[in-house]
Design a protein around this motif. Structure first.
Motif, PDB file in Angstrom:
ATOM      1  N   ALA A 327     -30.667 -41.641   5.474  1.00  0.00           N
ATOM      2  CA  ALA A 327     -30.891 -42.342   7.402  1.00  0.00           C
ATOM      3  C   ALA A 327     -30.200 -43.670   7.144  1.00  0.00           C
ATOM      4  N   VAL A 330     -23.834 -43.502   8.589  1.00  0.00           N
ATOM      5  CA  VAL A 330     -23.391 -42.765   8.646  1.00  0.00           C
ATOM      6  C   VAL A 330     -24.202 -41.567   8.798  1.00  0.00           C
ATOM      7  N   ASN A 349     -35.198 -38.525   3.545  1.00  0.00           N
ATOM      8  CA  ASN A 349     -34.630 -40.580   3.064  1.00  0.00           C
ATOM      9  C   ASN A 349     -35.497 -40.817   2.097  1.00  0.00           C
ATOM     10  N   THR A 351     -36.628 -43.754   1.785  1.00  0.00           N
ATOM     11  CA  THR A 351     -37.380 -44.319   2.883  1.00  0.00           C
ATOM     12  C   THR A 351     -37.844 -43.529   3.617  1.00  0.00           C
TER      13      THR A 351
HETATM   14  P1  NAP Z   1     -25.813 -46.840   4.361  1.00  0.00           P
HETATM   15  O1  NAP Z   1     -26.332 -47.370   4.695  1.00  0.00           O
HETATM   16  O2  NAP Z   1     -26.360 -48.026   3.132  1.00  0.00           O
HETATM   17  O3  NAP Z   1     -27.520 -46.157   3.589  1.00  0.00           O
HETATM   18  C1  NAP Z   1     -27.293 -44.904   2.398  1.00  0.00           C
HETATM   19  C2  NAP Z   1     -28.145 -44.169   2.516  1.00  0.00           C
HETATM   20  O4  NAP Z   1     -28.650 -43.554   1.321  1.00  0.00           O
HETATM   21  C3  NAP Z   1     -29.818 -44.717   2.713  1.00  0.00           C
HETATM   22  O5  NAP Z   1     -30.053 -44.251   3.662  1.00  0.00           O
HETATM   23  C4  NAP Z   1     -30.551 -44.923   1.671  1.00  0.00           C
HETATM   24  O6  NAP Z   1     -31.769 -45.178   1.842  1.00  0.00           O
HETATM   25  C5  NAP Z   1     -29.789 -43.862   0.780  1.00  0.00           C
HETATM   26  N1  NAP Z   1     -29.717 -44.415  -0.185  1.00  0.00           N
HETATM   27  C6  NAP Z   1     -28.883 -44.651  -1.458  1.00  0.00           C
HETATM   28  N2  NAP Z   1     -29.245 -44.816  -2.619  1.00  0.00           N
HETATM   29  C7  NAP Z   1     -29.780 -44.019  -2.868  1.00  0.00           C
HETATM   30  C8  NAP Z   1     -30.213 -43.588  -4.078  1.00  0.00           C
HETATM   31  N3  NAP Z   1     -30.081 -44.222  -4.896  1.00  0.00           N
HETATM   32  N4  NAP Z   1     -32.046 -42.616  -3.931  1.00  0.00           N
HETATM   33  C9  NAP Z   1     -31.553 -42.315  -2.954  1.00  0.00           C
HETATM   34  N5  NAP Z   1     -31.078 -42.165  -1.708  1.00  0.00           N
HETATM   35  C10 NAP Z   1     -30.663 -43.638  -1.513  1.00  0.00           C
HETATM   36  O7  NAP Z   1     -25.033 -46.660   3.765  1.00  0.00           O
HETATM   37  P2  NAP Z   1     -23.569 -45.640   4.979  1.00  0.00           P
HETATM   38  O8  NAP Z   1     -23.011 -46.823   5.430  1.00  0.00           O
HETATM   39  O9  NAP Z   1     -24.411 -44.413   5.854  1.00  0.00           O
HETATM   40  O10 NAP Z   1     -22.767 -44.678   4.101  1.00  0.00           O
HETATM   41  C11 NAP Z   1     -23.186 -43.852   2.824  1.00  0.00           C
HETATM   42  C12 NAP Z   1     -22.357 -43.261   1.948  1.00  0.00           C
HETATM   43  O11 NAP Z   1     -21.591 -42.119   2.894  1.00  0.00           O
HETATM   44  C13 NAP Z   1     -21.302 -43.867   1.292  1.00  0.00           C
HETATM   45  O12 NAP Z   1     -21.910 -43.814   0.512  1.00  0.00           O
HETATM   46  C14 NAP Z   1     -20.235 -43.284   1.501  1.00  0.00           C
HETATM   47  O13 NAP Z   1     -20.091 -42.811  -0.105  1.00  0.00           O
HETATM   48  C15 NAP Z   1     -20.426 -42.018   2.504  1.00  0.00           C
HETATM   49  N6  NAP Z   1     -18.994 -42.154   3.908  1.00  0.00           N
HETATM   50  C16 NAP Z   1     -18.407 -41.003   4.028  1.00  0.00           C
HETATM   51  C17 NAP Z   1     -17.111 -41.397   4.485  1.00  0.00           C
HETATM   52  C18 NAP Z   1     -16.151 -40.180   4.691  1.00  0.00           C
HETATM   53  O14 NAP Z   1     -15.223 -40.338   5.735  1.00  0.00           O
HETATM   54  N7  NAP Z   1     -16.321 -39.403   4.086  1.00  0.00           N
HETATM   55  C19 NAP Z   1     -17.057 -42.296   5.375  1.00  0.00           C
HETATM   56  C20 NAP Z   1     -18.588 -43.824   5.316  1.00  0.00           C
HETATM   57  C21 NAP Z   1     -19.724 -43.259   4.439  1.00  0.00           C
HETATM   58  P3  NAP Z   1     -32.736 -46.052   1.923  1.00  0.00           P
HETATM   59  O15 NAP Z   1     -32.958 -45.855   3.348  1.00  0.00           O
HETATM   60  O16 NAP Z   1     -34.174 -46.063   1.112  1.00  0.00           O
HETATM   61  O17 NAP Z   1     -32.079 -47.684   1.699  1.00  0.00           O
END
Ligand code: NAP
Length: 463
Positions: A327, A330, A349, A351
């Protein structure tokens, strides 16, 4: 010297400025409207009146595709920029100069020299409507903007000559920018190229800068992709890394070097919204993040192409039952894409409170992580970083992946994550995170240059 192409709405002075430039630079002037008339043996009003706008656009497309590559001044019709193929031809080895003017300047000019109406609206409303509809296309066409509202064609021509000789940023701005870039982690070879572009003795003043804004962003695939595309499409641009802990500083430098645009990555996708002048309808409220900034004619506009990157590979799953894992930033773009495809979406999620906030925002459901098995979704989209190198964990246990589920993992380092590998073992359809990168980058390129790049070209460049 490169070919000079003039774009802009009717009545912004393309023909007159074109004549002045042709005289000042001793180059031939080719006017695409006149070439259409010569080719068809008919006047443009008669093509519009008898066969409609579509026919005119087809003739215009054919004329633009067969323009000679050598040095010339090309003056284009006001709607030529709407066609991505036209943009591909017009932009190749050229400098595209967008002429702009306010409605108060355009209206009397058009009233003096009537042209075929493009809508059934009164003239002033037609101008306002079309300017609004075409705004993003005009901005994508521009390497340089000249406002002709209060200048004579001669003055506009002289401003263009000054740009051709000097470029836009002055020495102090370029030197300051270079000091900034030296603090980032730009690979030595790329830094050397950037030094040449900004302050080198053989500097081409017309080369424009673009880049990825993030902290850190040294890992980004965008520089290799965009520089590859610049070569492919003959664009005089250089793409680099704007790596700094402060987005305010990045935006200041981007404006100083007259950057064409930025791809925005972590951690600035929300914060950058404060530093742009406008935000597009998708990025503004529902998603709340910007991953693309386009600077044009003194205005910075923020867009979100992440949601399009998630959406494109899922079009065939319209109406599916989907689970969104995560959540964060992205996930908001992903939720927007899934809802746009009429999917029945449940957000899970770590959290749960954050899942609820996101679900409420997009009209989705939310549930505890443990509820996954009961949902039995057709599609799972992972937006958590689980599985991203060096983490080898998967967000799902192998037993939770059922035959027929489509698994889309947005993590793309490595391309084949543990989740994707487990899904493949079960014979499930899989979509790699690189697909999102490819499609969002394609949209970014379109927003910046008006060119529609085939997926295959991007795939080859990111391979
Ligand atoms: P973000 O805002 O930090 O959100 C991460 C999410 O993952 C949060 O909901 C977090 O939960 C959850 N999370 C983190 N660590 C976790 C764990 N150990 N176990 C379970 N849930 C966990 O990051 P974001 O910007 O959305 O990016 C997320 C991912 O998208 C990146 O890691 C990247 O690999 C991918 N991405 C891909 C592209 C693409 O072009 N393919 C582009 C951008 C990003 P909480 O709310 O509990 O903290």
């Amino acid at each position: 010297m490169r070919r000079i192409v003039l774009t802009g709405f009717r009545g912004t002075g393309k023909s007159e400025v074109g004549k002045i430039l042709a005289r000042l630079l001793n180059l031939p002037l080719l006017d695409t409207d006149q070439l259409v008339e010569q080719k068809t043996g008919r006047s443009i009003p008669s093509i519009f009146h008898e066969d409609g706008e579509e026919r005119f656009r087809a003739e215009e497309r054919a004329v633009i595709a067969s323009l000679p590559p050598g040095n010339a001044i090309i003056s284009t019709g006001g709607g030529a920029i709407l066609d991505p193929k036209n943009m591909e031809h017009l932009r190749r080895e050229s400098i595209v100069i967008l002429l702009t003017a306010g409605i108060d300047a355009i209206e009397p000019r058009l009233a003096r020299a009537p042209r075929p109406a493009l809508t059934s609206l009164p003239l002033r409303e037609e101008i306002a409507t079309l300017l609004d509809q075409r705004r993003q296309h005009y901005s994508a066409s521009a390497d340089l903007c000249i406002d002709t509202s209060e200048t004579t064609p001669q003055e506009a021509g002289e401003k263009i000559l000054h740009f051709l000789r000097e470029g836009v940023p002055n020495v102090a701005q370029r030197t300051k920018a270079l000091a900034f870039f030296r603090t980032g982690r730009i690979p030595p070879r790329a830094l050397h190229q950037l030094e040449e572009v900004l302050t080198g003795a053989g500097r081409d003043p017309q080369t424009r800068i673009m880049g990825v804004a993030g902290y850190p962003c040294a890992h980004s695939k965008s520089p290799a992709l965009f520089n590859g595309l610049f070569e492919q499409y003959g664009l005089n641009y250089h793409y680099t890394w704007f790596e700094d802990p402060a987005i305010s500083r990045i935006m200041e430098v981007a404006r100083d070097v007259d950057a064409k645009g930025l791809s925005v990555t972590i951690p600035f996708k929300a914060d950058v919204m404060e530093y742009v002048d406008e935000v597009d309808e998708h990025a503004a409220r529902p998603i709340g993040t910007v991953n693309t900034v386009v600077f044009s004619c003194g205005t910075a506009v923020g867009y979100n192409t992440d949601w399009l990157g998630v959406r494109k590979p899922l079009i065939h799953l319209k109406g599916a039952k989907a689970v969104l894992l995560g959540a964060g930033g992205v996930a908001a773009a992903a939720a927007y894409a899934l809802v746009d495809l009429d999917m029945d979406v449940t957000i899970l999620n770590r959290t749960p409170a954050k899942a609820k906030i996101l679900a409420d925002r997009f009209g989705c459901k939310f549930a505890d992580w443990d509820a996954f098995d009961a949902i039995k979704p057709d599609l799972v989209v992972n937006t958590t970083p689980l599985g991203m190198e060096p983490d080898t964990r998967s967000p799902l246990k192998d037993a939770q992946i059922l035959p027929g589920m489509t698994i889309y993992d947005l993590v793309y380092t490595p391309p084949e994550t543990p989740l994707i590998q487990a899904a493949r073992k079960k014979g499930c359809p899989t979509i790699l995170g690189t697909e999102m990168f490819i499609h969002q980058a394609r949209e970014q390129f379109y927003l910046n240059f008006g060119i529609d790049v085939p997926d295959a070209i991007i795939r080859e460049l990111v391979a």
